[in-house]
Scaffold this active site. Structure first.
Site, short mmCIF file in Angstrom:
data_model
loop_
_atom_site.label_atom_id
_atom_site.label_comp_id
_atom_site.label_asym_id
_atom_site.label_seq_id
_atom_site.Cartn_x
_atom_site.Cartn_y
_atom_site.Cartn_z
N ASP A 272 -10.25 15.09 18.98
CA ASP A 272 -9.43 16.24 18.52
C ASP A 272 -10.02 17.66 18.86
OD1 ASP A 272 -6.71 16.94 17.03
OD2 ASP A 272 -8.51 17.87 15.63
N GLU B 51 -8.75 16.70 23.84
CA GLU B 51 -7.64 17.67 23.62
C GLU B 51 -7.94 19.19 23.82
OE1 GLU B 51 -4.56 19.16 20.07
OE2 GLU B 51 -6.66 18.80 19.66
N ASN C 28 0.73 -1.06 0.11
CA ASN C 28 -0.07 -0.15 0.03
C ASN C 28 0.93 1.14 -0.11
OD1 ASN C 28 0.76 0.45 2.62
ND2 ASN C 28 -0.95 -0.66 3.58
N ASP C 29 2.03 1.32 -0.33
CA ASP C 29 3.20 2.18 -0.35
C ASP C 29 2.97 3.12 -1.57
OD1 ASP C 29 3.78 1.68 2.19
OD2 ASP C 29 5.89 1.01 1.75
N ASP D 247 1.62 1.96 8.65
CA ASP D 247 0.24 1.35 8.38
C ASP D 247 -0.31 0.47 9.60
OD1 ASP D 247 1.39 -1.05 8.04
OD2 ASP D 247 1.69 -0.65 5.86
#
Length: 635
Positions: free
Chosen positions: A344, A373, A156-157, A178
C-alpha cells in the site's frame, strides 16, 4: 491501551503467562498481563509474538512497564540475547536474539530488576512446507475487501463499543465479512476463473470504529477479531494452496491507525515523522520524487507526511522501524506461506527502505512476488518505482506496479470518449518498465468508483473493458463485484457488500439462480474470457504487438514469439484482438506484411464473436460488431 491484551498468573513473585495466541476471538491477540497491577518489571506484549528457528535472528520489541533498568536473559538451547535497548520511559525494550543454529523450541525470556523479575515464554517454531510460489502474468487476480465479501462466522460479529460494532446500515461501519467467508466461496472464484486472491490488510484495527478496511492498524501482529483468528488466516491459505490457487496479502509499511498505542507512546522519539499535534500532511505529488533534484519540500510532503493528515507516518529511516517492518512482513508471509504481497501507498515510503525490504524478502522467498500501489496515471512516474533498475542510485526491488496508467486509459476510452489511440499511447511507454509483462492492469479497485457508475457506462462497455483487460499483456486484476456489474460511486459507495454473503440478504449472487439477468450475463462473459485466457499461452505469457489504433478501434496481437509471424514451422498459439467502441460495425483491413500477422491465413472467431474475418495474401479484412472486443485464433 494494552490492558485488554494480556492475562497472567502470579506465582511466588514469578509471572507465568498462559493462553495461546488467538484463543479469544473477541480481543485479537491473547492478553498476557495488566501491567497497571504489577509493581516490578512487566511485559504485556512481544512483537513478533513468535518466530522460526531457521530464519534470521529476530529483534523483539517488548512493551510493558518498569523496564528502564531491567536486564534480559534467555533460557533455551543455542539461543541467547545479543543486545538490548530500553526506552527512556521504560515502556519498551528492544531485545536482539541470537538464534543461529538453534532448533525449534519453546524458550523463556527472563526480565529482572531490583524491583522484581518475570519470565515470558516465547516460541521458535519449525518452518512448514508452504506456498511462496509468486504470481505472474499467467494468473488472474481477484481483490477482496474482506469486511464486505462474506460473513462466514457470525460469532465474531458482536463487539463492545470501541471495537467497531457491526452495523450494515452504515457505509463506513464494520459489516461482518471475514476470512471464513472468503474460504467458503473459493468454489465461486475458481468457477469464475480466478487463480490469485488478494485480500485487504488483516491487521487488528478494532480500536477504530470505522477501520473495517484494515488500513488503520492498531496491532500489526494480530489478525483483527472481526476477520477471525490467525488459525483462520492459515486455514484460508492452506485451502487456496490445496486448490492450486495463490494468496496475496495487503501490507501497509507506511503508516498505522490514529488509535494505535504508538501514536501517544512511541517506542522511540523518532518512531514517526512528527507527532499527532505537529506533522506534515501527506501530499501525492509523486513528480517531486521523480525529479532529478528530488529531496526538497515536495518530496518531504510525500514521504514524511501523515496520510489523510491523521495516520501516523512511520519513520523507516530509523533502523529500528525498518527492522520492525521487515520482520513484520516476514511474519505474515511465513505464517501462511504467502505467494505475494500488495504494498500500500508505495511512493510514500523511501526507496532505501523498499530496497532493503525486498532484499530480505527475496532472499528468504525467491518466488514471492510484490505489487505496489502507485496511484498515478503517468507511466513515466509509475515506472520510476518499479524494481529491476536503479533510479537515483536505488533499486526499489518492487516486482511490479499496478498499471494505473492503463486503468485511466481504459476508463477514458470506454466511457469518456477519448480516442482508442490512448490505449496505444500507454502501451508504447512499456519501454520505461524493466518488466512490462509483469504489470497488473485493472478496471477498478476499492479506491475508485465502480466502472458501471461512470457517466455513460453500459454493460456493453464493461464487457469491452473485460475483453481488453483479459487479453492485453500483464496479469488482470478484478475487483470483487465488477464481474456482476455492481455499481457504486466514490468511497464508500464503491464498497457495498457482495450480495448473498451476509445474513438476511434477499439475493445470492454467488449462484446463477440468485443473479439478475444482467448479473448473470456479465458473470458468464467474464468467466468465458478468463477461461479462454487460461487455455491460451499467448494470452498468459506471450508478447504483445499493437497493430492498429484510431478514434474508435484498437487492435493488437498476442503471441509467444511475436517476431516470426505465422510460418510453416511455427505452431505456437497466436491471438488477434480487435476492439470497436463505435455504435456501428467497423470495417477494418489490416496488412499482413511486416507485421505480427505476416504469413497468417486463418482467422477463427473465438467465444462466439459476432465478427467476420477474411484473409487474402496481403491483408485480413474484418467486420467487427459495434461495442465489441473481437478475439480471433490465428494460424
Amino acid at each position: 491501551m494494552f490492558c485488554n491484551r494480556l492475562v497472567v498468573c502470579l506465582l511466588g513473585g514469578l509471572l507465568i503467562f498462559s493462553g495461546a495466541a488467538n484463543s479469544s476471538a473477541q480481543s485479537g491477540r491473547t492478553p498476557l498481563n495488566n501491567c497497571a497491577t504489577v509493581a516490578g518489571p512487566c511485559v504485556d506484549k512481544v512483537d513478533p509474538p513468535n518466530w522460526w528457528a531457521a530464519l534470521p535472528s529476530p529483534m523483539l520489541l517488548l512493551h510493558g512497564d518498569h523496564l528502564r533498568k531491567a536486564k534480559f536473559t534467555i533460557s533455551g538451547n543455542g539461543v541467547s540475547v545479543d543486545k538490548s535497548k530500553v526506552s527512556a520511559n521504560g515502556h519498551y525494550a528492544f531485545v536482539w536474539l541470537k538464534t543461529d543454529g538453534a532448533t525449534s523450541q519453546d524458550i523463556h525470556i527472563h526480565v529482572s530488576a531490583r524491583s522484581g523479575s518475570m519470565t515470558v515464554p516465547y516460541s521458535l517454531n519449525q518452518r512448514k512446507p508452504a506456498g511462496y510460489r509468486g504470481f505472474s502474468s499467467a494468473d488472474a487476480m481477484y481483490l477482496i475487501l474482506t469486511d464486505r465479501f462474506a460473513d462466514g462466522d457470525l460469532s465474531n460479529d458482536n463487539f463492545p463499543p470501541g471495537f467497531g460494532v457491526v452495523d450494515r446500515t452504515k457505509p463506513t461501519a464494520w459489516h461482518g465479512g471475514d476470512l471464513r467467508g472468503i474460504e467458503q466461496h473459493l468454489d465461486y472464484l475458481q468457477q469464475l476463473g480466478i487463480t490469485t486472491v488478494w485480500i485487504t490488510p488483516a491487521y487488528e484495527s478494532s480500536g477504530e470504529p470505522h477501520a473495517y478496511h484494515g488500513y488503520d492498524a492498531t496491532d500489526m501482529y494480530a489478525v483483527d477479531p472481526h476477520f477471525g483468528t490467525l488459525a483462520d488466516y492459515e486455514r484460508l491459505a492452506a485451502d487456496l494452496h490445496s486448490r492450486g490457487m495463490k494468496f496475496v496479502l495487503d501490507l501497509v509499511p507506511n503508516h498505522v491507525g490514529p488509535a494505535h498505542p504508538w501514536a501517544v507512546d512511541p517506542p522511540t522519539p523518532d518512531w514517526f515523522h512528527g507527532t499527532p499535534m505537529d506533522h506534515r500532511r501527506a501530499k501525492s505529488n509523486f513528480a517531486s520524487l521523480v525529479s532529478p533534484d528530488a529531496g526538497g519540500q515536495g518530496s518531504l510532503d510525500v514521504v514524511d507526511g501523515w496520510f489523510s493528515n491523521v495516520k501516523p507516518d512511520l519513520n523507516q529511516d530509523n533502523p529500528l522501524v525498518e527492522k520492525y517492518l521487515i520482520q513484520n512482513a516476514v511474519w505474515w508471509v511465513e505464517s501462511a506461506g504467502l505467494d505475494g504481497l500488495r504494498l500500500d501507498t508505495f511512493p510514500y515510503v523511501q526507496r532505501t527502505f523498499w530496497h532493503d525490504f525486498h532484499a530480505t524478502l527475496h532472499e528468504l522467498y525467491p518466488h514471492l512476488t510484490t505489487v505496489g500501489e502507485i496511484f498515478n496515471h503517468d507511466p513515466a512516474i509509475t515506472s520510476f518505482f518499479a524494481g529491476g533498475v536503479a533510479h537515483q542510485g536505488v533499486d526499489s526491488g518492487l516486482d511490479t506496479p499496478f498499471d494505473f496508467p492503463m486503468f485511466s486509459a481504459l476508463r477514458n476510452t470506454l466511457v469518456k470518449d477519448a480516442p482508442m489511440t490512448a490505449l496505444d499511447e500507454v502501451l508504447r511507454q512499456d519501454r520505461l518498465y524493466p518488466h512490462p509483462e509483469r504489470l497488473v492492469p485493472f478496471l477498478g479497485n476499492h479506491d475508485t468508483g465502480r466502472f458501471m457508475s461512470e457517466p455513460g457506462a453500459t454493460p456493453a462497455k464493461l464487457k469491452m473493458g473485460f475483453g481488453l483487460l483479459t487479453t492485453m499483456r500483464g496479469m488482470p486484476q478484478i475487483y470483487s463485484g465488477d464481474e456482476i456489474a455492481m455499481r457504486g460511486g466514490k468511497d464508500p459507495d464503491n464498497r457495498h457488500d457482495f450480495p448473498g454473503g451476509f445474513p438476511g440478504d434477499t439475493k445470492n449472487a454467488f449462484t446463477a439462480q440468485g443473479r439478475t439477468p444482467e448479473e448473470q450475463d456479465m458473470y458468464t462473459t467474464v468467466a468465458a474470457l478468463l477461461h479462454y485466457r487460461a487455455a491460451h499461452t499467448s494470452l498468459k505469457t506471450g508478447e504483445q504487438k499493437d497493430i492498429f489504433a484510431d478514434q474508435s478501434a484498437f487492435a493488437f496481437v498476442r503471441a509467444v514469439d511475436i517476431q516470426t509471424g505465422c510460418t510453416a514451422n511455427h505452431k505456437e498459439d497466436r491471438v488477434l484482438v480487435v476492439a470497436n467502441r463505435a455504435d456501428q460495425p467497423r470495417e477494418l483491413t489490416l496488412p499482413l506484411k511486416d507485421s505480427a500477422l505476416e504469413g497468417c491465413t486463418h482467422f477463427e472467431p473465438a467465444l462466439r464473436t459476432n465478427s467476420k474475418a477474411v484473409a487474402d495474401s496481403t491483408s485480413v479484412h474484418l467486420t467487427v460488431a459495434p461495442q465489441t472486443v473481437a478475439i480471433y485464433q490465428v494460424q
